[in-house]
Design an enzyme around this catalytic site. Structure first.
Site, PDB file in Angstrom:
ATOM      1  N   GLU A 101      26.121 -84.488  99.787  1.00 42.35           N
ATOM      2  CA  GLU A 101      24.881 -85.223  98.930  1.00 42.35           C
ATOM      3  C   GLU A 101      24.047 -84.144  98.963  1.00 42.35           C
ATOM      4  OE1 GLU A 101      24.246 -89.114 101.247  1.00 42.35           O
ATOM      5  OE2 GLU A 101      24.202 -89.755  99.175  1.00 42.35           O
ATOM      6  N   GLU A 121      31.390 -92.522 103.348  1.00 41.27           N
ATOM      7  CA  GLU A 121      30.779 -93.512 104.027  1.00 41.27           C
ATOM      8  C   GLU A 121      31.177 -95.006 103.791  1.00 41.27           C
ATOM      9  OE1 GLU A 121      29.687 -91.062 102.149  1.00 41.27           O
ATOM     10  OE2 GLU A 121      27.668 -90.327 102.666  1.00 41.27           O
TER      11      GLU A 121
HETATM   12  N1  COA Z   1      26.721 -88.182 113.339  1.00 39.16           N
HETATM   13  C1  COA Z   1      26.468 -87.979 114.546  1.00 39.16           C
HETATM   14  N2  COA Z   1      27.331 -87.406 115.190  1.00 39.16           N
HETATM   15  C2  COA Z   1      28.537 -86.936 114.793  1.00 39.16           C
HETATM   16  C3  COA Z   1      28.817 -87.022 113.267  1.00 39.16           C
HETATM   17  C4  COA Z   1      27.935 -87.800 112.313  1.00 39.16           C
HETATM   18  N3  COA Z   1      27.786 -87.647 111.212  1.00 39.16           N
HETATM   19  N4  COA Z   1      29.942 -86.641 113.195  1.00 39.16           N
HETATM   20  C5  COA Z   1      30.795 -86.369 114.219  1.00 39.16           C
HETATM   21  N5  COA Z   1      29.591 -86.694 115.169  1.00 39.16           N
HETATM   22  C6  COA Z   1      29.840 -86.531 116.726  1.00 39.16           C
HETATM   23  C7  COA Z   1      31.017 -87.103 117.196  1.00 39.16           C
HETATM   24  O1  COA Z   1      30.814 -88.711 117.534  1.00 39.16           O
HETATM   25  C8  COA Z   1      31.321 -86.291 118.367  1.00 39.16           C
HETATM   26  O2  COA Z   1      30.582 -86.609 119.362  1.00 39.16           O
HETATM   27  P1  COA Z   1      30.904 -86.837 121.130  1.00 39.16           P
HETATM   28  O3  COA Z   1      31.467 -85.270 121.296  1.00 39.16           O
HETATM   29  O4  COA Z   1      29.691 -87.107 121.707  1.00 39.16           O
HETATM   30  O5  COA Z   1      31.790 -87.547 121.267  1.00 39.16           O
HETATM   31  C9  COA Z   1      31.140 -84.919 118.050  1.00 39.16           C
HETATM   32  O6  COA Z   1      30.255 -85.137 116.928  1.00 39.16           O
HETATM   33  C10 COA Z   1      32.479 -84.213 117.575  1.00 39.16           C
HETATM   34  O7  COA Z   1      33.051 -84.980 116.761  1.00 39.16           O
HETATM   35  P2  COA Z   1      34.486 -84.935 116.533  1.00 39.16           P
HETATM   36  O8  COA Z   1      34.923 -86.346 115.670  1.00 39.16           O
HETATM   37  O9  COA Z   1      35.089 -85.437 117.800  1.00 39.16           O
HETATM   38  O10 COA Z   1      34.971 -83.663 115.996  1.00 39.16           O
HETATM   39  P3  COA Z   1      36.036 -83.458 114.926  1.00 39.16           P
HETATM   40  O11 COA Z   1      35.871 -81.774 114.776  1.00 39.16           O
HETATM   41  O12 COA Z   1      37.487 -84.004 115.568  1.00 39.16           O
HETATM   42  O13 COA Z   1      35.808 -84.153 113.449  1.00 39.16           O
HETATM   43  C11 COA Z   1      34.372 -84.782 111.830  1.00 39.16           C
HETATM   44  C12 COA Z   1      34.607 -83.744 112.708  1.00 39.16           C
HETATM   45  C13 COA Z   1      33.200 -84.323 110.922  1.00 39.16           C
HETATM   46  C14 COA Z   1      35.700 -84.693 110.798  1.00 39.16           C
HETATM   47  C15 COA Z   1      34.339 -86.072 112.277  1.00 39.16           C
HETATM   48  O14 COA Z   1      33.497 -86.148 113.165  1.00 39.16           O
HETATM   49  C16 COA Z   1      33.915 -87.296 111.280  1.00 39.16           C
HETATM   50  O15 COA Z   1      34.546 -87.719 110.433  1.00 39.16           O
HETATM   51  N6  COA Z   1      32.549 -87.323 111.613  1.00 39.16           N
HETATM   52  C17 COA Z   1      31.938 -88.448 110.455  1.00 39.16           C
HETATM   53  C18 COA Z   1      31.665 -87.748 109.277  1.00 39.16           C
HETATM   54  C19 COA Z   1      31.041 -89.080 108.303  1.00 39.16           C
HETATM   55  O16 COA Z   1      31.451 -90.067 108.200  1.00 39.16           O
HETATM   56  N7  COA Z   1      29.773 -88.456 107.755  1.00 39.16           N
HETATM   57  C20 COA Z   1      29.226 -89.458 106.871  1.00 39.16           C
HETATM   58  C21 COA Z   1      27.905 -90.054 107.828  1.00 39.16           C
HETATM   59  S1  COA Z   1      26.928 -91.207 106.871  1.00 39.16           S
END
Ligand code: COA
Length: 691
Positions: A101, A121
């Site tokens: 965004e 989301e």
């Molecule tokens: N906010 C806060 N923490 C987040 C986050 C976010 N948007 N996205 C990831 N994290 C944290 C995870 O909880 C994890 O924390 P931990 O190590 O304490 O468990 C850490 O970041 C690493 O994330 P992880 O998912 O293990 O890494 P990855 O490299 O396998 O995947 C993403 C990365 C970005 C693909 C995945 O974390 C993801 O899909 N995140 C959510 C994205 C999302 O929905 N964004 C929209 C938010 S409204």
């Protein structure tokens, strides 16, 4: 976040490991940096890029409670869009959610090869509420925007370029890409535009069809469509409408449950053994070529492990081989295995009937018949054959792993790796730690689970560990409901309405009624006298009806697999009710769900108190990723918090007037009530000790 300068270009680098999540602090810092760079007359263009692995994973999900603090994400993004100097987003790795965004609010988006973008989301019970539903349709049109936003799917860099999300796609680093684009803009070779100055054509037919497509019991995609519809209004009106709809979701149960599920998936890896050393696993042996063995073997092959599969009979080996081939071909088709791994997997698979061939294996997993004598006999043999330090794992789903370990001279090397069928698809892996299991086995197994793409949950030894123990209690509750007057098809449909893909009786038919019968027989001698017992399933089995595999069980199945209630089973139920002298009562769907959930929470609380599960969130993960608990409900422990302890305890007291053996208030619930705690508090407390 840091500010950098390069000639006339000011750069803002997001630098908040691990994923540059945009929370209140980062929002504030970027907002201040933007204004600093705007005020600096020597600068003509601004680039925003990310340090680390990703541009950013989006809004900080841990910080949702502070989403309203200023500057809010919409305020920051509006400031970017309204900036007098061109702002360029240079994206690499991942730009998800609020991060995409942010990019949409800039005046130009450059991607670096390998970038993936998404607005995920809806998977968290929300929609992109910082202008995403207004700006994306302005850039790519309503139809494409609805698809990207309502599916939450990842879009590759090349597709993003084609759709018009990106203006340019290049190789190199994000910083280089951003600076080069800024130079081109300043030289007049690249045109920028403020997204808010564009307009989106209304598309009522597209939105109506999307409303039908996404009408699946979840609020987020439907409100997202309402919000996208507002993109054809002037931008200020659209943004206001988006905000109002977004706040409805933010405050709802669906959002809370889905966010809980997101963290549950990650929380289970935090274990007391995480600092223990690891053992190398380069070669794996699997014993047993039945459904479980084949599924486990497929999971390992899909993760690129060389494998030896043992079956005692040649014909069983041949069957196992073709089943594995079919699994891998299916996985390739679904994009679950890389082509290069698929190509080598079958070549690295060795089939043999000789246990001695496991002498060099680093990890051996037994997936044979669920019988204690057979298993202890096998482990005795493995003890003689396997090299020192090899991990000896059992895939038992109920049996006492301490007894299995005691059959060897190396109980420290024995662990439970409980996969769920079909093992190459189901994400849960219960890692069952016996009394003498070495910490390094636990740590190694958790690493292994991640390599297999599984969600590992640490469990202690008891009958059924976490998942099957709760399942068995829940199933009893369903059987009692059936005896007391609800029909099995009503119980199934009540739980399916709640969100389970299949109700308990349909699941029993799928799993095979003979499997549950074997478990009942095993437990028959230790069944407490006070416990109610339903003979319905036994009577069905007596007819030779074992569920789907025999064409009928609770239901009769046609060739397409469609089910209709089996009238003969309805007669059996009526017969059994009469034999027990039970008067039939009616239950509403809501009452059925309340009883079933309460039964799950009851047994889950005991499992927790006995230390079989580390934290409430581990139980939720087991249910969500192994037992089809609906993700948008968050899991039984999350639901317990939403229901409230008082209500739960009252319910149990009320049910106990009918059966005070089954319905007993777990001591943990009483302790929590006295301490005014909820399960979320227990999660937080446990994390402080395991983090
Ligand atoms: N906010 C806060 N923490 C987040 C986050 C976010 N948007 N996205 C990831 N994290 C944290 C995870 O909880 C994890 O924390 P931990 O190590 O304490 O468990 C850490 O970041 C690493 O994330 P992880 O998912 O293990 O890494 P990855 O490299 O396998 O995947 C993403 C990365 C970005 C693909 C995945 O974390 C993801 O899909 N995140 C959510 C994205 C999302 O929905 N964004 C929209 C938010 S409204």
């Amino acid at each position: 976040m840091r500010i950098e300068r390069e000639g006339e270009i000011g750069l803002i680098c997001l630098d908040k490991p691990p994923v540059n999540a945009i929370g209140v602090a980062l929002r504030g810092a970027v907002y201040a940096a933007l204004h600093e760079l705007l005020d600096d007359a020597t600068l003509k263009a601004i680039v925003i890029y990310g340090g680390g692995r990703y541009f950013s994973a989006g809004a900080d999900i841990k910080d949702f409670a502070r989403a309203g603090e200023q500057p809010t994400l919409p305020e920051l993004l509006n400031a970017i869009n309204n900036s007098a100097k061109p702002v360029i987003a240079a994206l690499h790795g991942i730009a998800f959610g609020g991060a995409l965004e942010l990019a949409l609010a800039t005046h130009l988006r450059v991607g670096v090869t390998g970038l993936r973008v998404a607005l995920p989301e809806v998977k968290l019970g929300l929609f992109p509420g910082a202008g995403g539903t207004q700006r994306l349709p302005r850039l790519i049109g309503m139809e494409a925007a609805v698809e990207v936003i309502c599916s939450g799917r990842e879009v590759s860099a090349s597709d993003a370029l084609e759709m018009g999300i990106l203006n340019r796609l290049v190789d190199g680093t994000a910083r280089e890409a951003g600076v080069a684009a800024a130079r081109d803009v300043l030289a007049g070779n690249l045109v920028t535009s403020a997204t808010d100055s564009l307009s989106a054509e209304p598309a009522p037919a597209v939105l109506d069809s999307a409303r039908r497509k996404y009408n699946k019991g979840l609020n987020a995609p439907l409100l997202a469509i309402d919000s996208i519809e507002a993109a054809s209004l002037p931008i200020d009106e659209g943004l206001a409408r988006e905000r109002a709809l977004f706040m409805q979701l933010m405050e709802g149960d669906e959002r809370a449950a889905l966010v809980h599920a997101f963290f549950a998936e990650r929380a289970t890896s935090k274990i007391p053994e995480q600092d223990a050393s690891r053992r190398d696993i380069n070669s794996v042996g699997i014993i047993g070529g039945g459904t479980m063995g084949v599924g486990i073997a497929s999971a390992f092959l899909m993760a690129g492990f060389p494998l030896t599969l043992i079956e005692m009979q040649e014909d069983a080996l041949i069957r196992a081989k073709s089943a594995i081939e079919a699994n891998l071909a299916g996985a390739l088709k679904r994009g679950k295995v890389k082509k290069e791994i698929y190509d080598t997997a079958l070549r690295s698979l060795r089939f043999t009937t000789r246990l001695d061939d496991l002498a060099d294996a680093d990890l051996v997993i037994e997936a044979i018949f669920e019988d204690m004598d057979t298993k202890t006999d096998l482990f005795r043999k493995l003890d003689n054959i396997c090299k020192p330090g090899a991990i000896l794992a059992t895939n038992t789903s109920y049996l006492d792993i301490n007894t299995i370990a005691a059959a060897t001279s190396r109980a420290q090397d024995v662990i439970g790796l409980h996969f769920f069928s079909p093992a190459h698809i189901m994400r849960l892996l219960e890692i069952v730690v016996a009394d003498k299991t070495a910490p390094e086995l636990v740590a190694t197994s958790f690493d292994l689970a991640r390599k297999l793409g599984k969600i590992p949950v640490r469990a202690g030894v008891c009958d059924g560990f976490i998942g099957n123990r709760i399942l068995s209690h829940y199933r009893k509750c369903c059987e009692y409901l059936l005896l007391d007057g609800a029909e099995f098809e009503q119980i199934d449909s009540a739980l399916e309405e709640f969100g389970f893909a299949m109700g308990p009786f349909a699941v029993a038919d799928l799993a095979g009624l003979d499997i549950a019968k074997a478990t009942r027989l095993r437990k028959a001698t230790t069944r407490p006298e006070q416990e109610r017992y339903s003979r319905v399933a036994d009577l069905i089995c007596e007819q030779g009806w074992y569920g789907r595999k025999t064409g009928q069980g609770y239901y009769v199945y046609d060739e397409s697999g469609k089910r209709t209630p089996n009238p003969d089973v309805q007669d059996i139920v009526a017969y059994e009710r009469a034999a027990l002298g039970l008067e039939r009562r009616s239950f509403t769907n809501k009452q059925i769900v309340a009883r079933c959930l309460t039964a799950m929470i009851q047994e889950a609380s005991n499992t927790l108190q006995e230390g079989i599960a580390l934290r409430p969130v581990d139980i939720d993960a087991v249910e969500l990723f192994g037992y089809g608990f609906p993700r948008h409900r968050g899991g039984p422990m999350h639901m317990a918090d939403q229901t409230g302890l008082e209500t739960l305890i009252d319910r149990i007291h009320k049910y106990a007037t009918e059966d005070d053996y089954f319905w007993q208030v777990p001591p943990l619930l009483l302790e929590m009530q006295a301490a005014q705690q909820c399960f979320a508090d227990l999660n937080a407390a446990a994390n402080n000790t395991t983090a």
